[in-house]
Enzyme design. Sequence first.
Site, PDB file in Angstrom:
ATOM      1  N   GLU A  98       0.828  -1.198   0.000  1.00  0.00           N
ATOM      2  CA  GLU A  98       0.000   0.000   0.000  1.00  0.00           C
ATOM      3  C   GLU A  98       0.863   1.250   0.000  1.00  0.00           C
ATOM      4  O   GLU A  98       1.970   1.252   0.548  1.00  0.00           O
ATOM      5  CB  GLU A  98      -0.885   0.012   1.257  1.00  0.00           C
ATOM      6  CG  GLU A  98      -1.864  -1.144   1.265  1.00  0.00           C
ATOM      7  CD  GLU A  98      -2.775  -1.189   2.492  1.00  0.00           C
ATOM      8  OE1 GLU A  98      -3.962  -1.484   2.310  1.00  0.00           O
ATOM      9  OE2 GLU A  98      -2.309  -0.939   3.616  1.00  0.00           O
ATOM     10  N   CYS A 111       3.609   8.579   0.752  1.00  0.00           N
ATOM     11  CA  CYS A 111       4.278   7.683   1.691  1.00  0.00           C
ATOM     12  C   CYS A 111       4.417   6.325   0.995  1.00  0.00           C
ATOM     13  O   CYS A 111       3.416   5.677   0.701  1.00  0.00           O
ATOM     14  CB  CYS A 111       3.412   7.585   2.949  1.00  0.00           C
ATOM     15  SG  CYS A 111       4.039   6.466   4.188  1.00  0.00           S
ATOM     16  N   CYS A 118       7.391  -6.741   6.988  1.00  0.00           N
ATOM     17  CA  CYS A 118       8.552  -6.172   7.678  1.00  0.00           C
ATOM     18  C   CYS A 118       9.036  -7.188   8.697  1.00  0.00           C
ATOM     19  O   CYS A 118       8.243  -7.893   9.304  1.00  0.00           O
ATOM     20  CB  CYS A 118       8.162  -4.872   8.378  1.00  0.00           C
ATOM     21  SG  CYS A 118       9.565  -4.001   9.131  1.00  0.00           S
ATOM     22  N   CYS A 122       8.114  -4.376  15.391  1.00  0.00           N
ATOM     23  CA  CYS A 122       7.862  -3.360  16.404  1.00  0.00           C
ATOM     24  C   CYS A 122       6.481  -3.644  17.007  1.00  0.00           C
ATOM     25  O   CYS A 122       5.533  -3.938  16.277  1.00  0.00           O
ATOM     26  CB  CYS A 122       7.912  -1.960  15.801  1.00  0.00           C
ATOM     27  SG  CYS A 122       9.537  -1.576  15.103  1.00  0.00           S
ATOM     28  N   CYS A 125       3.172  -1.822  15.615  1.00  0.00           N
ATOM     29  CA  CYS A 125       2.968  -1.618  14.179  1.00  0.00           C
ATOM     30  C   CYS A 125       2.279  -2.799  13.513  1.00  0.00           C
ATOM     31  O   CYS A 125       2.662  -3.952  13.707  1.00  0.00           O
ATOM     32  CB  CYS A 125       4.314  -1.360  13.500  1.00  0.00           C
ATOM     33  SG  CYS A 125       4.193  -1.100  11.724  1.00  0.00           S
ATOM     34  N   CYS A 341      -0.193   6.099  10.135  1.00  0.00           N
ATOM     35  CA  CYS A 341       1.086   5.468  10.493  1.00  0.00           C
ATOM     36  C   CYS A 341       0.847   4.154  11.215  1.00  0.00           C
ATOM     37  O   CYS A 341       0.052   4.080  12.145  1.00  0.00           O
ATOM     38  CB  CYS A 341       1.876   6.339  11.467  1.00  0.00           C
ATOM     39  SG  CYS A 341       2.371   7.899  10.811  1.00  0.00           S
TER      40      CYS A 341
HETATM   41  N1  SAH Z   1      10.452   1.143   9.253  1.00  0.00           N
HETATM   42  C1  SAH Z   1      10.492   2.571   9.121  1.00  0.00           C
HETATM   43  C2  SAH Z   1       9.361   3.162   8.298  1.00  0.00           C
HETATM   44  C3  SAH Z   1       7.973   2.634   8.546  1.00  0.00           C
HETATM   45  S1  SAH Z   1       7.198   3.059  10.061  1.00  0.00           S
HETATM   46  C4  SAH Z   1      10.547   3.219  10.504  1.00  0.00           C
HETATM   47  O1  SAH Z   1      10.471   2.497  11.492  1.00  0.00           O
HETATM   48  O2  SAH Z   1      10.715   4.433  10.590  1.00  0.00           O
HETATM   49  C5  SAH Z   1       6.798   4.750   9.887  1.00  0.00           C
HETATM   50  C6  SAH Z   1       6.466   5.445  11.218  1.00  0.00           C
HETATM   51  O3  SAH Z   1       5.225   4.970  11.737  1.00  0.00           O
HETATM   52  C7  SAH Z   1       7.493   5.164  12.292  1.00  0.00           C
HETATM   53  O4  SAH Z   1       7.916   6.370  12.879  1.00  0.00           O
HETATM   54  C8  SAH Z   1       6.749   4.325  13.301  1.00  0.00           C
HETATM   55  O5  SAH Z   1       7.259   4.533  14.593  1.00  0.00           O
HETATM   56  C9  SAH Z   1       5.327   4.821  13.134  1.00  0.00           C
HETATM   57  N2  SAH Z   1       4.320   3.875  13.587  1.00  0.00           N
HETATM   58  C10 SAH Z   1       4.334   2.541  13.491  1.00  0.00           C
HETATM   59  N3  SAH Z   1       3.233   1.999  14.028  1.00  0.00           N
HETATM   60  C11 SAH Z   1       2.487   3.029  14.474  1.00  0.00           C
HETATM   61  C12 SAH Z   1       1.216   3.117  15.110  1.00  0.00           C
HETATM   62  N4  SAH Z   1       0.498   2.016  15.400  1.00  0.00           N
HETATM   63  N5  SAH Z   1       0.746   4.341  15.416  1.00  0.00           N
HETATM   64  C13 SAH Z   1       1.459   5.452  15.094  1.00  0.00           C
HETATM   65  N6  SAH Z   1       2.642   5.426  14.493  1.00  0.00           N
HETATM   66  C14 SAH Z   1       3.166   4.227  14.187  1.00  0.00           C
END
Ligand code: SAH
Length: 368
Positions: A98, A111, A118, A122, A125, A341
């Site tokens: 996406e 974006c 991935c 995390c 996420c 995000c």
């Molecule tokens: N892997 C890269 C890019 C993808 S994540 C990274 O970690 O930066 C993009 C952003 O979304 C990151 O800053 C991450 O911390 C944030 N993010 C991930 N899950 C989220 C969530 N559930 N709510 C808000 N932000 C989130």
Amino acid sequence: MMNAMDDARTDIKGMPLEELERFFRSRGEERYRAIQVSRWIYRRHAEEFSVMTDLSRDFREAIGRSCRISSSPAEKEERSHDGTEKFLFRLEDGEAVESVLIPEEARRTLCVSTQVGCALSCAFCATGASGFRRNMTSAEIIHQACFAVRRLETRGERLTNVVFMGMGEPLENVPEVSRAIEILLSPFGFGMPGRRVTVSTAGIIPAMRDLADRYPVSFAVSLNAASEEVRSRLMPVNRRYPLRDLIAAMRGIPLRSGRKVTAEYVLLSEVNDSPAEAEALARLLSGARIKVNLIPVNPHEQGDFRVPSPASVDRFRDILMAAGVQTITRERRGADIRAACGQLRCAPADPKVRGRTRSGRAEMSKNP
Ligand code: SAH
């Protein structure tokens, strides 16, 4: 029509100019052909050679026999009430990714995703929850921008910013991400200034240094915690690249005047949003050219984190600001279409999970 997977022709989408020049030279073509073809693909959005009418017919026919220009179809498009759009692309092997197009005043920010799934897991996420499937190719990465530019053009608008913040960790796919960056920055590609291209990373330190040395792009680093202990719990990658080293690496990124590295901080209620954590973060960043982007967590089914209250978000921000750290709270965009995000994932369109319709096309599920 030939199935793209069985097409033996070389895909020239995703080749940066130098590569394209080498490729044409190796086939006995003139080098300048690369500039012409590159302009056609990235500035005029050609998807076949027959439309490149200022090139000789002989050249077009010869190149069309041995090369192709891939284009993943946008199989699903959704639009949020706030104007944010989400596109789902079907890749040639059936996987799906996406990308999200975010209008904000004069800015149009895309974006983009860099991996199918991935591997970093995390805790907060959604992409990580569905696991890692594969790296995307530069053709697949750059196609997201080709599609968005075309879409915007129909409305008389231009793409102004690209952020590598979609699905995946861009710095675990450095070769393909580098090729895509070269095309974005090239005057014969998208011609974007480096400051309008942002690579977001969970903190793969050596790759970040390497990329910062090679390209004048902007960096965003997902910190999400002010202590090793909390960060390791939220982001397993912290055991490989600890916060201490990461902050040092951020401080070491070469910057043009007036520019800063962004620290992203997802606020999770009662996990990392206390005043003590804001103070610890302010100490870590003190005196550095780093600005903070606070992102109240966007919940998803797999995680059970709670959204912090607006008051605790403001309190966190005020502590950072009082300590002299530039801080903004990121507005939540596109949550109603799961485009915010941390909400992107490949599961809803995965044909291996969802089965196929009679026509052989993957069945699309509604967003839950
Ligand atoms: N892997 C890269 C890019 C993808 S994540 C990274 O970690 O930066 C993009 C952003 O979304 C990151 O800053 C991450 O911390 C944030 N993010 C991930 N899950 C989220 C969530 N559930 N709510 C808000 N932000 C989130």
